[in-house]
Scaffold this active site. Structure first.
Site, PDB file in Angstrom:
ATOM      1  N   TYR A 112       6.983  -1.957   2.392  1.00  0.00           N
ATOM      2  CA  TYR A 112       6.777  -0.941   1.365  1.00  0.00           C
ATOM      3  C   TYR A 112       7.052  -1.487  -0.038  1.00  0.00           C
ATOM      4  O   TYR A 112       6.219  -1.369  -0.943  1.00  0.00           O
ATOM      5  CB  TYR A 112       7.672   0.274   1.638  1.00  0.00           C
ATOM      6  CG  TYR A 112       7.510   1.382   0.626  1.00  0.00           C
ATOM      7  CD1 TYR A 112       6.417   2.248   0.695  1.00  0.00           C
ATOM      8  CD2 TYR A 112       8.437   1.576  -0.392  1.00  0.00           C
ATOM      9  CE1 TYR A 112       6.253   3.266  -0.232  1.00  0.00           C
ATOM     10  CE2 TYR A 112       8.277   2.579  -1.326  1.00  0.00           C
ATOM     11  CZ  TYR A 112       7.194   3.433  -1.244  1.00  0.00           C
ATOM     12  OH  TYR A 112       7.028   4.429  -2.181  1.00  0.00           O
ATOM     13  N   LYS A 138       4.509  -2.120  -3.345  1.00  0.00           N
ATOM     14  CA  LYS A 138       4.642  -1.396  -4.607  1.00  0.00           C
ATOM     15  C   LYS A 138       4.869  -2.341  -5.787  1.00  0.00           C
ATOM     16  O   LYS A 138       4.405  -2.069  -6.902  1.00  0.00           O
ATOM     17  CB  LYS A 138       5.780  -0.371  -4.506  1.00  0.00           C
ATOM     18  CG  LYS A 138       5.490   0.772  -3.539  1.00  0.00           C
ATOM     19  CD  LYS A 138       4.236   1.546  -3.940  1.00  0.00           C
ATOM     20  CE  LYS A 138       4.012   2.756  -3.055  1.00  0.00           C
ATOM     21  NZ  LYS A 138       2.806   3.529  -3.458  1.00  0.00           N
TER      22      LYS A 138
END
EC number: 1.1.1.209
Length: 319
Positions: A176, A180
């Site tokens: 994740y 990002k």
């Protein structure tokens, strides 16, 4: 002298605030495309912008999400099924959107679709654990952007990429955060490339919010499943009590999440309708008062504060 300095600062603050409040005059002839509208930020954004009079095209992953959204919105809103990781699906959707918007082009592209993936210490993971969130959060976002960009350029419109405070600070291992961080880089290069075309590009960095993405129960289940398949060597290093303690800490994070999803949608609204949209938006009290400021601090301070929240290992020198 001090009086005049203070007066000048107050005047500058007033003008800056006034500039941020200037809006475009009409939205009823403008089309916007939003990904990830089954639930969460995307779903609320689709319903909110439909009420404001935009022509909303909401991309959903599931038929059930599409049906539920259409039942709650006006006839202006259209839904389309989209898997952002399927290149052919993205191309067909872009062509369909082109037929819908015609010569008006696409005023707003909101890249909201995303998944959390597995959150666990890095040495527990495989490359495959990283692949899914990066495919969705990064390559899916890039694919949608590249296919929709000609329509946005035609309208001299807006691109809004939903990143995260996880794009500023690596809070935990997994795909994740790398996805990002990469979204932030793509956003910056896209913003500079699009200035000559009159296209504004903004990035929204939400803090911790209560959505399906951040469900602590699902996160705990994924982490426990990985723990069960770890090698005896790694389990010895971390200790048998580690998983229970870490899952307890994961449950405790629910007390610090923002409940009001409209804070993120308000950022989207400003980025869509302001004459002078911001480059970045921090959404949520935790993002504004802790995570974003911490991201500017020295690494030694970041490590100290973040490591304090982690469970200690039983025997890191074992094996």
């Amino acid at each position: 002298m001090l009086f005049w300095v203070l007066a000048l600062l107050i005047l500058c603050g007033f003008l800056w605030n006034y500039k941020g409040q200037l809006k475009i005059t009409d939205v009823t002839d403008k089309y916007i495309f939003i990904t990830g509208c089954d639930t969460g930020f995307g779903n609320l954004a689709a319903r909110t912008f439909d009420k404001k009079g935009f022509h909303v095209i909401a991309a959903c992953l599931t038929e059930s999400g599409s049906t539920a959204l259409k039942a709650e919105t006006s006839e202006r809103l259209h839904t389309v099924l989209l898997n952002v990781t399927d290149p052919e699906n993205v191309k067909r959707t872009a062509q369909w959107v082109k037929n819908q918007v015609g010569e008006k082009g696409l005023w707003g592209l909101i890249n909201n679709a995303g998944i959390l993936g597995v959150l666990a210490p890095t040495d527990w993971l495989t490359v495959e654990d990283y692949r899914e969130p990066i495919e969705v959060n990064l390559f899916g976002l890039i694919s949608v952007t590249l296919n929709m960009l000609p329509l946005v350029k035609k309208a001299r419109g807006r691109v809004i990429n939903v990143s995260s405070i996880g794009g500023r600070l690596a809070l935990v291992g997994g795909g994740y955060t790398p996805s990002k961080y990469a979204v932030e880089g793509f956003n910056d290069s896209l913003r500079r490339d699009m200035k000559a075309f009159g296209v504004h590009v903004s990035c929204i960095e939400p803090g911790l919010f209560k959505t399906g993405l951040s469900d602590p129960v699902k996160a705990a289940e994924k982490k426990l499943a990985i723990w069960k398949h770890l090698s005896p060597d790694i389990k010895q290093q971390y200790g048998e009590g580690y998983i229970e303690k870490s899952l307890d800490k994961l449950k405790g994070t629910g007390t610090f999440v923002n409940m009001d999803l409209s804070l993120v949608v308000e950022c989207m609204d400003h980025a869509l309708t302001s004459l002078f949209p911001k480059t970045r938006y921090a959404a949520g009290k935790d993002a504004k008062t802790f995570w974003i400021p911490l991201s500017h601090m020295p690494a030694v301070l970041q490590d100290f504060l973040l490591l304090k929240q982690k469970v200690g290992l039983a025997n890191p020198t074992a094996v």
